[in-house]
Structures are given as structure tokens and as C-alpha cells.
Design an enzyme around this catalytic site. Structure first.
Site, short mmCIF file in Angstrom:
data_model
loop_
_atom_site.label_atom_id
_atom_site.label_comp_id
_atom_site.label_asym_id
_atom_site.label_seq_id
_atom_site.Cartn_x
_atom_site.Cartn_y
_atom_site.Cartn_z
N ARG A 1 43.44 36.36 38.93
CA ARG A 1 44.81 36.35 39.48
C ARG A 1 44.94 35.23 40.51
NH1 ARG A 1 48.45 41.66 40.34
NH2 ARG A 1 46.56 42.52 41.20
N ASP B 1 38.71 41.29 40.00
CA ASP B 1 39.06 40.05 40.73
C ASP B 1 38.24 39.79 42.00
OD1 ASP B 1 40.98 39.73 38.80
OD2 ASP B 1 42.64 40.44 40.04
N ASP C 1 44.68 45.74 45.48
CA ASP C 1 45.48 45.76 46.71
C ASP C 1 46.87 46.40 46.51
OD1 ASP C 1 46.25 43.60 45.21
OD2 ASP C 1 46.07 42.12 46.81
N GLY D 1 45.16 46.57 36.94
CA GLY D 1 44.30 46.15 35.82
C GLY D 1 43.04 47.00 35.78
N ARG E 1 51.09 49.96 35.41
CA ARG E 1 51.73 49.31 36.56
C ARG E 1 53.14 49.85 36.66
NH1 ARG E 1 48.55 44.45 34.94
NH2 ARG E 1 47.05 44.11 36.59
N ASP F 1 39.10 40.55 44.97
CA ASP F 1 40.06 39.95 45.89
C ASP F 1 40.40 40.86 47.07
OD1 ASP F 1 41.35 41.87 44.39
OD2 ASP F 1 43.12 40.68 43.95
N THR G 1 38.63 46.58 40.62
CA THR G 1 39.28 45.41 40.02
C THR G 1 38.22 44.35 39.75
OG1 THR G 1 40.76 43.53 40.43
CG2 THR G 1 39.98 44.68 42.38
P1 ADP Z 1 46.23 46.14 41.69
O1 ADP Z 1 46.17 47.50 42.26
O2 ADP Z 1 45.08 45.82 40.78
O3 ADP Z 1 46.47 45.09 42.76
P2 ADP Z 1 49.02 45.89 41.00
O4 ADP Z 1 49.29 44.81 42.00
O5 ADP Z 1 49.63 45.77 39.66
O6 ADP Z 1 47.45 46.07 40.71
O7 ADP Z 1 49.47 47.26 41.67
C1 ADP Z 1 49.28 48.47 40.98
C2 ADP Z 1 50.44 49.38 41.27
O8 ADP Z 1 50.47 49.73 42.67
C3 ADP Z 1 51.82 48.78 41.03
O9 ADP Z 1 52.18 48.81 39.67
C4 ADP Z 1 52.69 49.71 41.86
O10 ADP Z 1 52.88 50.94 41.17
C5 ADP Z 1 51.80 49.98 43.07
N1 ADP Z 1 52.19 49.09 44.17
C6 ADP Z 1 51.97 47.76 44.26
N2 ADP Z 1 52.51 47.26 45.39
C7 ADP Z 1 53.08 48.30 46.04
C8 ADP Z 1 53.81 48.44 47.27
N3 ADP Z 1 54.05 47.40 48.07
N4 ADP Z 1 54.24 49.67 47.60
C9 ADP Z 1 54.01 50.75 46.81
N5 ADP Z 1 53.34 50.67 45.64
C10 ADP Z 1 52.87 49.48 45.25
O1 F6P Z 2 43.83 42.22 38.28
C1 F6P Z 2 43.02 42.13 37.15
C2 F6P Z 2 43.58 41.12 36.18
O2 F6P Z 2 42.73 41.09 35.04
C3 F6P Z 2 43.75 39.70 36.74
O3 F6P Z 2 42.54 38.98 36.78
C4 F6P Z 2 44.76 39.14 35.77
O4 F6P Z 2 45.51 38.09 36.36
C5 F6P Z 2 45.65 40.33 35.47
O5 F6P Z 2 44.88 41.48 35.76
C6 F6P Z 2 46.14 40.39 34.05
O6 F6P Z 2 46.84 41.57 33.87
P1 F6P Z 2 47.47 42.04 32.47
O7 F6P Z 2 46.32 42.47 31.60
O8 F6P Z 2 48.36 43.16 32.83
O9 F6P Z 2 48.19 40.85 31.91
#
Ligand code: ADP
Ligand code: F6P
Length: 320
Positions: A172, A128, A104, A12, A73, A130, A126
């Protein structure tokens, strides 16, 4: 030989990501690196959406919300075969290190790429808040201010109509946005994953407040507590005598010009990411702890216990 360093944003988007991109590019150039934009996160990386940039590529972006690199993503990045395509693209462009700005999930991608031979550094971007390895993530402060600005407005009409307003905020699975904004607003009730309140207790409290003559109610709740917060609102309206409305703030929380706090955080953490790359390090993430710039191994960071801010939770009842 000059290092070639890429930068991407993933997950995000968050206000201050552009300020972080600027810091990474400018610090990298100052250290004699060649700098590359990778567009659309890990998706753009495997597609080779990569471009060499110079100092002016990051001019005038410090105050802009969103991310000029775009974000995406790519769940498939968890597969080694998909990540191999990323490594191939990086080798093709002779890029030897990458700064990955995100949450994360982004950190996990960065760590796994490091294990495949490309030094990656994670920067916490982010709304969040978190990520346990930093007191604050880039974007949290701006988002908090947006929530407070919106809630101030909702409060006016809540008061005029003697209603109960339930304001649903993002996060989230992390309650920090709800907790901090709830304290900043002095609301009557804050409901977060770390501080859940049963339906029965919510209804009981509201009935008591109604009996005591309280005219309007402000509640801040984290997303994902209820599949649909309107169910709670309908129950409140039916059982407590308060007319009730839900306001889901939504993605307005992710936009806007970053606060000064987020810009300074982005500058400090972006510059430190380049320091680590210059030392030949990878698989690390940067953060701010007790106002000091720090770094952790990504796996270690992701296993740290998150601060649940019990000291702030205490204020909810104390200041009612
Ligand atoms: P954020 O980085 O904000 O937590 P996401 O959880 O959507 O957002 O993760 C972002 C991107 O990181 C995912 O779309 C994916 O491409 C990559 N990613 C997430 N988890 C893993 C993982 N366990 N191993 C490798 N890449 C990952
Ligand atoms: O991680 C940032 C965030 O805005 C969270 O707070 C929320 O749950 C999520 O992304 C929403 O993602 P999307 O805009 O892809 O629906």
C-alpha cells in the site's frame, strides 16, 4: 459473570490471521470467557453475522492461510450512525468486548467502538508491516518469504535472457516488503516510498551498468510508486539497451500457510489481547517491540513515527 468476547478480522487478509483467531479463542475460553466469531469484519458486525464458538471451532486452522472469519471493508463504518448498529448488535448478543485483527483502518474502527462503550483491542494483522506500534505485523514474514520464493524464480529467467526484471510488490503506502525482500534478494535497485529514485537516476544507473558489462538487472519496486510500472519498463527498454519486463506479484503475496514466525507472533499477540480484556481495558492495540509483547493506546500508536529502517537502506549501496 463470564465475559462475552467477540473476534473479527478486517481489511486485507494476511497469513497468520487464523493462528491469531485461534489464540484469542483458546486464551479467552481458558480465562472463562464465552467466545463469539464475528464474520466479515465490521460489515458482518452491523449485520449481526455472529456465532458462539467453542474450543473445537478453531481446531486445525493454525496452518491455514486467509481467515476463516472472512474479511471485508466497510468504508461507512466511519459514520457514527453505522457504528451504532454495531453497538446494537453487540448489546443484543450481550458481547462486552471485541478483538479486532487488521491494520490501521481496523484499529480506528476499534477505537471508535471503544468510545461508544464496547472495549476493543486491536491485533496487527496485515502483510504491509505499516503499523508503527509493532516491529512486525502478523503476515509480513510469510509474505516476505513468498516474495523471495517468487523472485528467486524470476531471477533464473532474467539471467537466462539477460533482461531487466522489475518486480512490483504490495505494501500500500509502506515500503517494508520491497525493502526487506530486496535485501534478501540482493537486487540491484530497491524503489520504495521511503526511498524513491527519480526516473532520470534509474536510467542513468542502468546505462552505466550496461556500459560496465552487467548482463541482467533485478529491481524490486513498491506498488503505487507509478500508476503503471510498465511505463518505467518501456522507458528502460527504449533508453538503456536492456530488454525489460514487469512482474506484478499481486495477491499471491497474501495467501499461503503462515510461517512459524507469524504463527508464534499470532499466539503471543492474541493471548495478550485477552489479558487486556480480562483487565477490563479497551481502545488499545498489541504489538511486539524488541521481542517484548507491548500495548499502546490506539490513537497514540497511529501517531507514532514509523521506523524507515535507515540501517537497512544503507545496505543497498554497501552490498551492491
Ligand atoms: P486495514 O485495517 O488493513 O488498514 P482498511 O484501511 O481497509 O484496512 O480498514 C478496514 C476497515 O476498518 C474499513 O473498511 C472500515 O470498516 C474500518 N475503518 C477504517 N478507517 C476507519 C475510521 N476512520 N473510522 C472507523 N472505521 C474505520
Ligand atoms: O493491506 C494489504 C494489501 O494487500 C495492500 O498491500 C494492498 O495495497 C491492498 O491490501 C490491496 O487490497 P485489495 O485486495 O482489496 O485490492
Amino acid at each position: 459473570m463470564a465475559k462475552k468476547v467477540g473476534v473479527l478480522t478486517s481489511g486485507g487478509d494476511a497469513p497468520g490471521m487464523n493462528a491469531a483467531i485461534r489464540a484469542v479463542v483458546r486464551a479467552g475460553l481458558r480465562n472463562g470467557c464465552e467466545m463469539y466469531f464475528v464474520y466479515e469484519g465490521y460489515k458482518g458486525l452491523i449485520e449481526g453475522n455472529i456465532e458462539k464458538v467453542d474450543r473445537s471451532s478453531v481446531s486445525e486452522i493454525i496452518s491455514h492461510g486467509g481467515t476463516i472469519l472472512k474479511s471485508a471493508r466497510l468504508p461507512g463504518f466511519k459514520d457514527e450512525a453505522v457504528r451504532k448498529k454495531a453497538v446494537e448488535q453487540l448489546k443484543k448478543h450481550k458481547i462486552d468486548a471485541l478483538v479486532c485483527i487488521g491494520g490501521d483502518g481496523t484499529y480506528m474502527g476499534a477505537k471508535k467502538l471503544t468510545e461508544m462503550g464496547i472495549n476493543c483491542i486491536g491485533v496487527p494483522g496485515t502483510i504491509d508491516n505499516d503499523i508503527a506500534s509493532t516491529d512486525y505485523t502478523i503476515g509480513f514474514d510469510t509474505c516476505l518469504n513468498t516474495i523471495v520464493e517468487c523472485t528467486d524464480k524470476i531471477r533464473d529467467t532474467t539471467e537466462s535472457h539477460s533482461r531487466c526484471s522489475i518486480i512490483e510488490v504490495m505494501g500500500r503506502h509502506c515500503g517494508d516488503l520491497a525493502l526487506f525482500s530486496g535485501i534478501a534478494e540482493g537486487v540491484d535497485m530497491i524503489i520504495t516510498p521511503d526511498h524513491p529514485i527519480s526516473d532520470e537516476d534509474i536510467i542513468e544507473n542502468l546505462k552505466e551498468w550496461k556500459k560496465a558489462g552487467k548482463q541482467h538487472i533485478m529491481i524490486i519496486i513498491s506498488e503505487n510508486i507509478y500508476p503503471d510500472t510498465r511505463v518505467l519498463s518501456e522507458r528502460i527498454q527504449k533508453e538503456t539497451g536492456y530488454e525489460s519486463r514487469v512482474e506484478v506479484l499481486g495477491r499471491i503475496q497474501r495467501g499461503g500457510s503462515p510461517s512459524a514466525q507469524d504463527r508464534v507472533l499470532a499466539a503471543r499477540l492474541g493471548a495478550h489481547a485477552i489479558d487486556l480484556i480480562m483487565e477490563g481495558k479497551g481502545g488499545l492495540c498489541v504489538g511486539l517491540v524488541n521481542n517484548k509483547v507491548v500495548h499502546y493506546d490506539i490513537y497514540e500508536a497511529l501517531h507514532l513515527p514509523r521506523d524507515k529502517h535507515m540501517n537497512l537502506l544503507r545496505l543497498i549501496d554497501l552490498l551492491k
